[in-house]
Design a protein around this motif. Structure first.
Motif, short mmCIF file in Angstrom:
data_model
loop_
_atom_site.label_atom_id
_atom_site.label_comp_id
_atom_site.label_asym_id
_atom_site.label_seq_id
_atom_site.Cartn_x
_atom_site.Cartn_y
_atom_site.Cartn_z
N ALA A 121 0.69 -1.08 0.26
CA ALA A 121 0.32 -0.10 -0.06
C ALA A 121 1.25 1.36 -0.06
O ALA A 121 0.66 2.33 -0.67
CB ALA A 121 -1.02 0.16 1.24
N GLU A 122 1.86 1.59 1.15
CA GLU A 122 2.80 2.42 1.17
C GLU A 122 3.26 2.42 -0.94
O GLU A 122 3.84 3.64 -0.86
CB GLU A 122 3.84 2.03 1.99
CG GLU A 122 5.10 3.30 2.29
CD GLU A 122 5.71 3.22 3.39
OE1 GLU A 122 6.83 3.99 3.54
OE2 GLU A 122 5.82 2.41 3.78
N ARG A 123 4.32 1.57 -1.07
CA ARG A 123 4.32 1.59 -2.42
C ARG A 123 3.64 2.43 -3.52
O ARG A 123 3.62 2.87 -4.74
CB ARG A 123 5.34 0.40 -2.74
CG ARG A 123 5.72 -0.03 -4.81
CD ARG A 123 6.23 -1.08 -4.77
NE ARG A 123 7.89 -1.30 -3.69
CZ ARG A 123 8.35 -2.01 -3.55
NH1 ARG A 123 8.29 -3.02 -4.50
NH2 ARG A 123 8.65 -2.53 -2.47
N MET A 124 2.23 1.72 -3.83
CA MET A 124 0.87 2.19 -4.58
C MET A 124 1.16 3.20 -4.48
O MET A 124 1.27 4.20 -4.79
CB MET A 124 -0.23 1.50 -4.60
CG MET A 124 -1.24 2.12 -4.56
SD MET A 124 -0.99 1.35 -6.56
CE MET A 124 -0.47 -0.06 -6.64
N SER A 125 0.50 3.99 -3.08
CA SER A 125 1.18 5.31 -2.15
C SER A 125 2.33 6.49 -3.39
O SER A 125 1.95 7.16 -3.34
CB SER A 125 0.65 5.77 -1.15
OG SER A 125 0.38 7.22 -0.98
N GLU A 126 2.80 5.94 -2.94
CA GLU A 126 4.05 6.96 -3.64
C GLU A 126 4.29 6.41 -5.38
O GLU A 126 4.58 7.53 -5.85
CB GLU A 126 5.65 5.78 -3.50
CG GLU A 126 5.70 6.15 -1.77
CD GLU A 126 7.23 5.38 -1.37
OE1 GLU A 126 7.85 4.48 -2.10
OE2 GLU A 126 7.89 5.35 -0.27
N HIS A 127 3.74 5.64 -5.65
CA HIS A 127 3.85 5.97 -6.84
C HIS A 127 2.77 6.77 -7.18
O HIS A 127 2.92 6.86 -8.32
CB HIS A 127 3.26 4.04 -7.55
CG HIS A 127 3.96 2.89 -8.31
ND1 HIS A 127 4.06 1.95 -7.57
CD2 HIS A 127 6.18 3.33 -7.18
CE1 HIS A 127 5.60 1.36 -7.45
NE2 HIS A 127 6.44 2.34 -7.22
N GLN A 128 1.42 6.81 -7.10
CA GLN A 128 0.57 7.65 -7.24
C GLN A 128 1.04 9.29 -6.63
O GLN A 128 0.72 9.70 -8.09
CB GLN A 128 -0.77 7.21 -6.43
CG GLN A 128 -1.76 6.39 -6.47
CD GLN A 128 -2.41 5.34 -5.56
OE1 GLN A 128 -2.60 6.24 -4.37
NE2 GLN A 128 -3.35 4.91 -6.05
N ARG A 129 1.05 8.96 -6.05
CA ARG A 129 2.69 10.57 -5.89
C ARG A 129 3.75 10.95 -6.96
O ARG A 129 3.41 11.38 -7.63
CB ARG A 129 3.25 10.80 -4.53
CG ARG A 129 3.98 12.21 -4.67
CD ARG A 129 4.09 12.10 -3.50
NE ARG A 129 5.05 10.81 -2.68
CZ ARG A 129 6.26 10.86 -2.91
NH1 ARG A 129 6.80 12.07 -3.40
NH2 ARG A 129 6.87 9.66 -2.87
N PHE A 130 3.97 10.00 -7.47
CA PHE A 130 4.74 9.73 -8.58
C PHE A 130 4.06 10.16 -9.85
O PHE A 130 5.17 11.19 -10.39
CB PHE A 130 6.08 8.89 -8.79
CG PHE A 130 7.20 8.95 -7.71
CD1 PHE A 130 7.87 9.41 -7.14
CD2 PHE A 130 7.32 7.66 -7.16
CE1 PHE A 130 9.02 9.77 -6.41
CE2 PHE A 130 8.50 7.90 -6.15
CZ PHE A 130 8.64 8.80 -5.84
N SER A 131 3.05 9.37 -10.37
CA SER A 131 2.67 9.77 -11.51
C SER A 131 2.12 11.03 -11.26
O SER A 131 2.02 11.54 -12.95
CB SER A 131 1.82 9.17 -12.05
OG SER A 131 0.84 8.70 -10.42
N ALA A 132 1.61 11.27 -10.31
CA ALA A 132 0.94 13.10 -10.21
C ALA A 132 2.28 14.17 -10.58
O ALA A 132 1.46 14.75 -11.61
CB ALA A 132 0.57 13.16 -8.54
N ASP A 133 3.49 13.68 -10.19
CA ASP A 133 4.54 14.44 -10.72
C ASP A 133 4.19 14.70 -11.58
O ASP A 133 4.27 15.70 -12.22
CB ASP A 133 5.54 14.20 -8.87
CG ASP A 133 5.45 14.60 -8.21
OD1 ASP A 133 4.05 15.47 -7.72
OD2 ASP A 133 5.55 14.07 -7.25
N LEU A 134 4.57 12.85 -12.43
CA LEU A 134 5.28 13.21 -14.02
C LEU A 134 3.55 13.89 -14.79
O LEU A 134 4.19 14.15 -16.11
CB LEU A 134 4.84 12.48 -14.12
CG LEU A 134 5.99 11.44 -13.84
CD1 LEU A 134 6.89 9.44 -13.39
CD2 LEU A 134 7.82 11.59 -13.73
#
Length: 278
Positions: free
Chosen positions: A13-26
């Motif tokens: 879940a933490e990794r998914m949250s990080e990926h969601q943040r990264f994708s939003a930044d991208l």
């Protein structure tokens, strides 16, 4: 075992949250790249005369983020390279250049009507364009996997937003009938079937000149004296572009349809729709 399962689930879940943040930044960085392209390259865009859509790929980057491969893809779509929604609503003859399934589903739509409302209509095609295959620029080493989200779309899969513009540029002041619906078309990006129809309706004999310039990859220009009340205007560059932007890391992807208009010499975002596709 239960503790281990909870721990693994928490890490995922933490990794998914990080990926969601990264994708939003991208995605945000993708909009910045779109603005840069608008400022430096959009004015000189010339599409081949056999193009079926007023769109082109402008970015396909692949990079590593925390050892995960991420991609950013951007397709630019000229919104004055197609028929505006207002022309369909008023029964313009230009609508004959649009597939019947689109015009039939939109002819009774109330104003204002946006592309995000198409899902509620019986349109038997994608709402937003898909990216055509391009070779990515690779950053951070390694070889990206093939992109399952990209393919060469057959003519029947051209998106509704590559046929109909749901936003139009701010019209110039006009004498006479101020309520008339103004259509503006870019002679350097508009597909030939639509451009041919527009020239015929306007009584303009310049199609061969436009085709020759576009075949040579040179911007075509028109020096025409057009009556203020003419329902169709022609331009050699566009003040209104939309971008399909996809930002993907691992299994997390965010997509947007971002529309920019040139106002007072600068490009400003005027619409942003988050794309949710099944």
């Amino acid at each position: 075992v239960n503790v281990a399962r909870v721990l693994v689930t928490g890490i995922a879940a933490e990794r998914m949250s990080e990926h969601q943040r990264f994708s939003a930044d991208l995605l945000t960085q993708g909009e910045a790249a779109a603005i840069s392209w608008l400022q430096t390259e959009s004015r000189d865009v010339v599409l081949p005369p056999d193009t079926s859509t007023p769109s082109l790929s402008i970015l396909h980057d692949s990079l590593l983020i925390d050892e995960q491969r991420a991609t950013v893809r951007i397709t630019a779509v000229d919104l004055i390279g197609m028929v505006p929604m207002s022309a369909i609503r008023t029964g313009s003859e230009l609508a004959s250049a649009i597939p019947s399934d689109i015009t039939a589903s939109l002819k009774d739509a109330d104003a204002p009507f946006g592309s995000d409302q198409l899902a509620d209509r019986d349109v038997r095609r994608r709402v937003y364009p898909r990216h055509t295959p391009t070779k990515p620029r690779v950053f951070g080493g390694g070889t990206p996997a093939s992109d399952p989200d990209a393919h060469e779309p057959p003519a029947g899969e051209i998106a509704a937003t590559e046929y109909v513009a749901f936003m139009t540029p701010a019209p110039p002041r006009r004498r006479g009938n101020k309520d008339a619906s103004l259509v503006m078309l870019n002679v350097n990006t508009t597909p030939l079937p639509l451009l041919t129809r527009a020239f015929a309706l306007s009584g303009i004999d310049a199609l061969d000149q436009i085709v020759a310039a576009r075949e040579a990859g040179e911007p075509a220009t028109l020096e025409l004296t057009i009556d203020d009340d003419a329902p169709i205007r022609f331009a050699s560059s566009s003040p209104l572009w939309a971008f399909r932007i996809d930002a993907k890391i691992d299994s997390v992807m965010r997509s947007s349809w971002s529309v920019f208009e040139q106002r007072g010499g600068s490009w400003q975002i005027v619409r942003r729709i988050m794309i949710h596709e099944g």
